[in-house]
Design a protein around this motif. Structure first.
Motif, PDB file in Angstrom:
ATOM      1  N   ILE A  22       0.864  -1.044   0.054  1.00 33.57           N
ATOM      2  CA  ILE A  22      -0.121   0.011  -0.017  1.00 33.57           C
ATOM      3  C   ILE A  22       0.876   1.229   0.116  1.00 33.57           C
ATOM      4  O   ILE A  22       0.538   2.203  -0.863  1.00 33.57           O
ATOM      5  N   GLU A  23       2.084   1.194   0.829  1.00 35.32           N
ATOM      6  CA  GLU A  23       2.826   2.444   1.066  1.00 35.32           C
ATOM      7  C   GLU A  23       3.494   2.837  -0.491  1.00 35.32           C
ATOM      8  O   GLU A  23       3.620   3.777  -0.922  1.00 35.32           O
ATOM      9  N   PHE A  24       3.986   1.555  -0.864  1.00 37.61           N
ATOM     10  CA  PHE A  24       4.683   1.599  -2.312  1.00 37.61           C
ATOM     11  C   PHE A  24       3.676   2.288  -3.291  1.00 37.61           C
ATOM     12  O   PHE A  24       4.058   3.108  -4.191  1.00 37.61           O
ATOM     13  N   TYR A  25       2.506   1.600  -3.630  1.00 42.47           N
ATOM     14  CA  TYR A  25       1.718   2.063  -4.489  1.00 42.47           C
ATOM     15  C   TYR A  25       1.074   3.283  -4.276  1.00 42.47           C
ATOM     16  O   TYR A  25       0.700   3.997  -5.120  1.00 42.47           O
ATOM     17  N   VAL A  29       3.967   4.957  -6.567  1.00 44.61           N
ATOM     18  CA  VAL A  29       3.363   4.746  -8.043  1.00 44.61           C
ATOM     19  C   VAL A  29       2.518   5.945  -8.300  1.00 44.61           C
ATOM     20  O   VAL A  29       2.418   6.511  -9.400  1.00 44.61           O
ATOM     21  N   GLY A  30       1.766   6.552  -7.076  1.00 52.46           N
ATOM     22  CA  GLY A  30       0.670   7.827  -7.288  1.00 52.46           C
ATOM     23  C   GLY A  30      -0.465   7.076  -7.283  1.00 52.46           C
ATOM     24  O   GLY A  30      -1.645   7.874  -7.652  1.00 52.46           O
ATOM     25  N   LEU A  31      -0.963   6.098  -6.887  1.00 50.25           N
ATOM     26  CA  LEU A  31      -2.310   5.688  -6.843  1.00 50.25           C
ATOM     27  C   LEU A  31      -2.789   6.110  -5.517  1.00 50.25           C
ATOM     28  O   LEU A  31      -2.118   6.408  -4.498  1.00 50.25           O
ATOM     29  N   GLU A  32      -4.237   6.106  -5.314  1.00 54.74           N
ATOM     30  CA  GLU A  32      -4.924   6.507  -4.085  1.00 54.74           C
ATOM     31  C   GLU A  32      -5.260   5.304  -3.569  1.00 54.74           C
ATOM     32  O   GLU A  32      -5.913   4.119  -4.276  1.00 54.74           O
ATOM     33  N   LEU A  33      -5.354   4.936  -2.084  1.00 56.51           N
ATOM     34  CA  LEU A  33      -5.923   4.023  -1.346  1.00 56.51           C
ATOM     35  C   LEU A  33      -7.316   4.225  -1.265  1.00 56.51           C
ATOM     36  O   LEU A  33      -7.915   5.172  -0.682  1.00 56.51           O
ATOM     37  N   PRO A  42     -10.408 -15.212   7.076  1.00 55.73           N
ATOM     38  CA  PRO A  42      -9.777 -14.341   7.799  1.00 55.73           C
ATOM     39  C   PRO A  42      -8.024 -14.133   7.543  1.00 55.73           C
ATOM     40  O   PRO A  42      -7.406 -13.405   7.825  1.00 55.73           O
ATOM     41  N   SER A  43      -7.527 -15.219   6.776  1.00 60.99           N
ATOM     42  CA  SER A  43      -6.204 -15.217   6.376  1.00 60.99           C
ATOM     43  C   SER A  43      -5.922 -14.304   5.361  1.00 60.99           C
ATOM     44  O   SER A  43      -4.775 -14.111   4.879  1.00 60.99           O
ATOM     45  N   LEU A  44      -7.114 -14.010   4.671  1.00 63.65           N
ATOM     46  CA  LEU A  44      -6.808 -12.918   3.633  1.00 63.65           C
ATOM     47  C   LEU A  44      -6.941 -11.460   4.017  1.00 63.65           C
ATOM     48  O   LEU A  44      -7.876 -11.171   4.544  1.00 63.65           O
ATOM     49  N   LYS A  45      -6.213 -10.577   3.343  1.00 65.57           N
ATOM     50  CA  LYS A  45      -6.197  -9.178   3.566  1.00 65.57           C
ATOM     51  C   LYS A  45      -6.299  -8.587   2.301  1.00 65.57           C
ATOM     52  O   LYS A  45      -5.587  -9.039   1.236  1.00 65.57           O
ATOM     53  N   LEU A  46      -7.261  -7.703   1.797  1.00 61.56           N
ATOM     54  CA  LEU A  46      -7.384  -6.942   0.474  1.00 61.56           C
ATOM     55  C   LEU A  46      -7.270  -5.559   0.578  1.00 61.56           C
ATOM     56  O   LEU A  46      -7.879  -4.640   1.692  1.00 61.56           O
ATOM     57  N   ALA A  47      -6.893  -4.833  -0.497  1.00 60.59           N
ATOM     58  CA  ALA A  47      -6.688  -3.312  -0.610  1.00 60.59           C
ATOM     59  C   ALA A  47      -7.048  -3.064  -2.025  1.00 60.59           C
ATOM     60  O   ALA A  47      -6.683  -3.747  -2.955  1.00 60.59           O
ATOM     61  N   PHE A  48      -8.003  -2.057  -2.232  1.00 60.47           N
ATOM     62  CA  PHE A  48      -8.116  -1.440  -3.570  1.00 60.47           C
ATOM     63  C   PHE A  48      -7.599   0.082  -3.725  1.00 60.47           C
ATOM     64  O   PHE A  48      -7.886   0.834  -2.888  1.00 60.47           O
ATOM     65  N   LEU A  49      -6.758   0.098  -4.774  1.00 62.23           N
ATOM     66  CA  LEU A  49      -6.263   1.193  -5.076  1.00 62.23           C
ATOM     67  C   LEU A  49      -6.658   1.698  -6.631  1.00 62.23           C
ATOM     68  O   LEU A  49      -6.829   0.700  -7.606  1.00 62.23           O
ATOM     69  N   GLY A  50      -6.525   3.070  -6.736  1.00 57.10           N
ATOM     70  CA  GLY A  50      -6.835   3.531  -8.047  1.00 57.10           C
ATOM     71  C   GLY A  50      -6.544   4.816  -8.202  1.00 57.10           C
ATOM     72  O   GLY A  50      -5.984   5.688  -7.387  1.00 57.10           O
ATOM     73  N   LEU A  51      -7.562   5.581  -9.188  1.00 54.33           N
ATOM     74  CA  LEU A  51      -7.483   6.916  -9.410  1.00 54.33           C
ATOM     75  C   LEU A  51      -8.977   7.553  -9.303  1.00 54.33           C
ATOM     76  O   LEU A  51      -9.716   6.809  -9.960  1.00 54.33           O
TER      77      LEU A  51
END
Length: 129
Positions: A22-25, A29-33, A42-51
Motif C-alpha cells: 500500500i505504501e509503495f503504490y 506509484v501515485g495511486l490512491e488507497l 480471515p487469512s486474506l487481506k485486501l486493498a483496492f487502489l486506483g485513481l
C-alpha cells in the motif's frame, strides 16, 4: 452475440506484505488507497487502489507467501503523460527498474517497466502525442 463486459475492472496482485505494498503504490506509484476490506477468509487481506475512486489494482495478502519473481500477474499498465518526468521521479524515489530505459514502439507509444515490492512488473505507458 451480446457481450456483457462493461469496462476493465482491476488487476489482482498477490503480495507478501500488504502494508508495504500500500505504501509503495500510494507513495511511489501515485495511486490512491480507495479501501481496505476484510475477506470472508480471515487469512486474506485486501486493498483496492486506483485513481479518482476508480479501482485499478487489488492487492491480496494471504494466498501464497512464496511468490515467483514475476508474481502471479506478469504486469499491469498505467497510462501516463510525461513519461520522461515519471522515469526521473521513479529513479529519485529509489524504484528498481526491469530495464532502466524508456522503450518506443513502432506506433510511437512509449513505455517503461519497474518493480513493485514483490517484484511484480508495473508498466507506465504513454501513447503517441
Amino acid at each position: 452475440m451480446h457481450m456483457t463486459i462493461l469496462k476493465f475492472e482491476h488487476v489482482g496482485v498477490q503480495v507478501k506484505d500488504i502494508e508495504e505494498s500500500i505504501e509503495f503504490y500510494t507513495q511511489k506509484v501515485g495511486l490512491e488507497l480507495i479501501e481496505t476490506l476484510p475477506h470472508t477468509d480471515p487469512s486474506l487481506k485486501l486493498a483496492f487502489l486506483g485513481l479518482e475512486g476508480n479501482v485499478i489494482v487489488e492487492l491480496i495478502q494471504g494466498y501464497n507467501s512464496s511468490l515467483p519473481n514475476e508474481g502471479k500477474v506478469h504486469h499491469f499498465a498505467l497510462a501516463v503523460d510525461g513519461i520522461e518526468e515519471e522515469f526521473e521521479r521513479l529513479k529519485s524515489a529509489g524504484v528498481s527498474f526491469v530495464e532502466e530505459n524508456i522503450v518506443t514502439l513502432p506506433n510511437g507509444a512509449r513505455y517503461l517497466f519497474f518493480y513493485g515490492p514483490d517484484k511484480e512488473w508495473i508498466e507506465y505507458y504513454e501513447v503517441k502525442r
